[in-house]
Write an enzyme that holds these catalytic residues in place. Structure first.
Site, mmCIF file in Angstrom:
data_model
loop_
_atom_site.group_PDB
_atom_site.id
_atom_site.type_symbol
_atom_site.label_atom_id
_atom_site.label_comp_id
_atom_site.label_asym_id
_atom_site.label_seq_id
_atom_site.Cartn_x
_atom_site.Cartn_y
_atom_site.Cartn_z
ATOM 1 N N ARG A 1 0.843 -1.193 0.000
ATOM 2 C CA ARG A 1 0.000 0.000 0.000
ATOM 3 C C ARG A 1 0.878 1.244 0.000
ATOM 4 O O ARG A 1 2.014 1.218 0.415
ATOM 5 C CB ARG A 1 -0.900 0.003 1.237
ATOM 6 N N LYS B 1 3.898 -7.267 11.564
ATOM 7 C CA LYS B 1 3.023 -7.518 10.414
ATOM 8 C C LYS B 1 3.204 -8.935 9.863
ATOM 9 O O LYS B 1 4.306 -9.352 9.533
ATOM 10 C CB LYS B 1 3.332 -6.486 9.333
ATOM 11 N N ARG C 1 0.028 5.402 13.489
ATOM 12 C CA ARG C 1 1.267 5.135 14.225
ATOM 13 C C ARG C 1 1.022 5.101 15.715
ATOM 14 O O ARG C 1 0.277 5.881 16.256
ATOM 15 C CB ARG C 1 2.316 6.203 13.929
#
Ligand code: BTN
Length: 337
Positions: free
Chosen positions: A130, A195, A330
């Protein structure tokens, strides 16, 4: 880049992670020992590490299972399979999303509404993440999957669909007993702040009529740390999380089935039937976060998602509704989106 196709038979034999002598390999493949050695030398370009031991032969440092159409289909019930227009596995491609979108542009995907075209690759040379990021895609270690679906109700009907896809991946991984899963808005799959998987949704066609939804899914299965050196954000893979080698063919079957069923659910009920499940899996819920857009940032407390899948951010100015994928979220322990 190496022509991966010519290496596949050799990779196939070595995929068991055992030693095979040069002469045995040569015999099986009908080529000389020196040709074997030359091919083994090219494995490094694919990010595959090989142990070569005099007297024993060659062995892959990490065993791997190549993707196989028949094995993937074996894990998909007939009723679901009937909605699959085609399933292709590419050795190497720039990006499975770009490949699928090229097929659409060239008029080579004549899908009916509700049908899927599925594209997988063992390796991507220009994998897309992305926000213009690169998605590092070494050979044979992960899942690079694109599913194309035709939508005949315009783009507006797809609002929030990416969140449903994220939950579909959570459902698939949970069924495979992967622990500690969570979602981070809009569509990252994390385990303990790292992730594990990401989704890249691209839409082409007529935004108010017939359009094609290109759903790209990247799942880290077992990465050699060296191949992930360029990845700046904290990452993990299924091997680290479960301590076991994951059957990639089974994983693809599960993910495909869950995405297809989640999109059916989405088509019937919209995002509302996913909202409670999202809140249960939301790793940011009620956390202090920083939302970064191009050129500015805003602090607030993440309060889950709206009925359309927008992020609800409680700020000193009141509740802000954040739409679209142009933002990055964040938090001190999670230093990337
Ligand atoms: C993200 O940044 O989180 C999205 C990552 C999406 C990666 C997948 S891998 C298969 C498909 N092809 C691509 O080039 N990207 C997506």
């Amino acid at each position: 880049m190496t022509t991966t196709g010519s290496l596949l038979p050799l990779i196939g034999i070595l995929s068991d992670g055992r030693f095979h002598s040069g002469s045995e390999l040569g015999r099986q493949l009908g080529i000389s020992r020196s040709a074997i050695w030359k091919n083994i030398y090219k494995f490094a370009e694919l990010g595959l590490e090989v142990h070569a031991v005099r007297g024993k032969g060659y062995k892959l440092k990490y065993p791997l299972t190549l993707l196989e159409t028949s094995r993937i289909y074996a894990g998909i019930p007939d009723a679901t399979r009937s909605s699959i227009f085609q399933l292709e596995i590419l050795d190497t491609i720039d990006s499975t999303n770009s490949h699928a979108m090229r097929l659409i542009q060239q008029g080579k995907l004549s899908l009916q509404p509700g049908q899927y075209s599925i594209h997988l690759a063992e390796q991507q040379s220009d994998g897309k993440g992305r926000r213009g990021r690169q998605w590092i895609s070494p050979f044979g270690q992960n899942i690079y999957l694109t599913m194309v679906r035709l939508i005949d109700t315009g783009v507006i009907a797809t609002e929030g669909i990416t969140l449903a896809v994220g939950l579909a991946i959570i459902r698939a991984l949970s069924e495979l007993e992967v622990p500690g899963l969570g979602v981070k808005w809009p569509n990252d799959i994390l385990v303990e702040g790292r992730k594990l998987a990401g989704i890249l949704l691209e839409i082409s066609g007529d935004i108010s009529g017939i359009c094609q939804l290109t759903i790209g899914v990247g799942i880290n299965v077992r990465n050699q740390p060296e191949s992930m050196e360029q990845v700046s954000q904290p990452w993990t893979d299924l091997y680290q999380v479960t301590g076991k080698a994951m059957n990639r063919n089974l994983l693809v079957s599960q993910v495909v089935c869950h995405i297809m069923s989640a999109l059916k659910e989405f088509e019937n009920n919209g995002l509302k039937s996913f909202i409670a499940e999202w809140q249960d899996n939301d790793v940011m819920k009620d956390q202090q976060v920083e939302l970064v857009t191009t050129g500015s940032s805003v602090q607030g407390i993440a309060r889950g998602i709206s009925e359309t899948g927008a992020l609800l951010l409680q700020t000193s100015q009141g509740m802000q509704v954040i739409n679209g994928g142009e933002v990055s979220l964040r938090k001190s322990v999670l230093n990337d989106s």
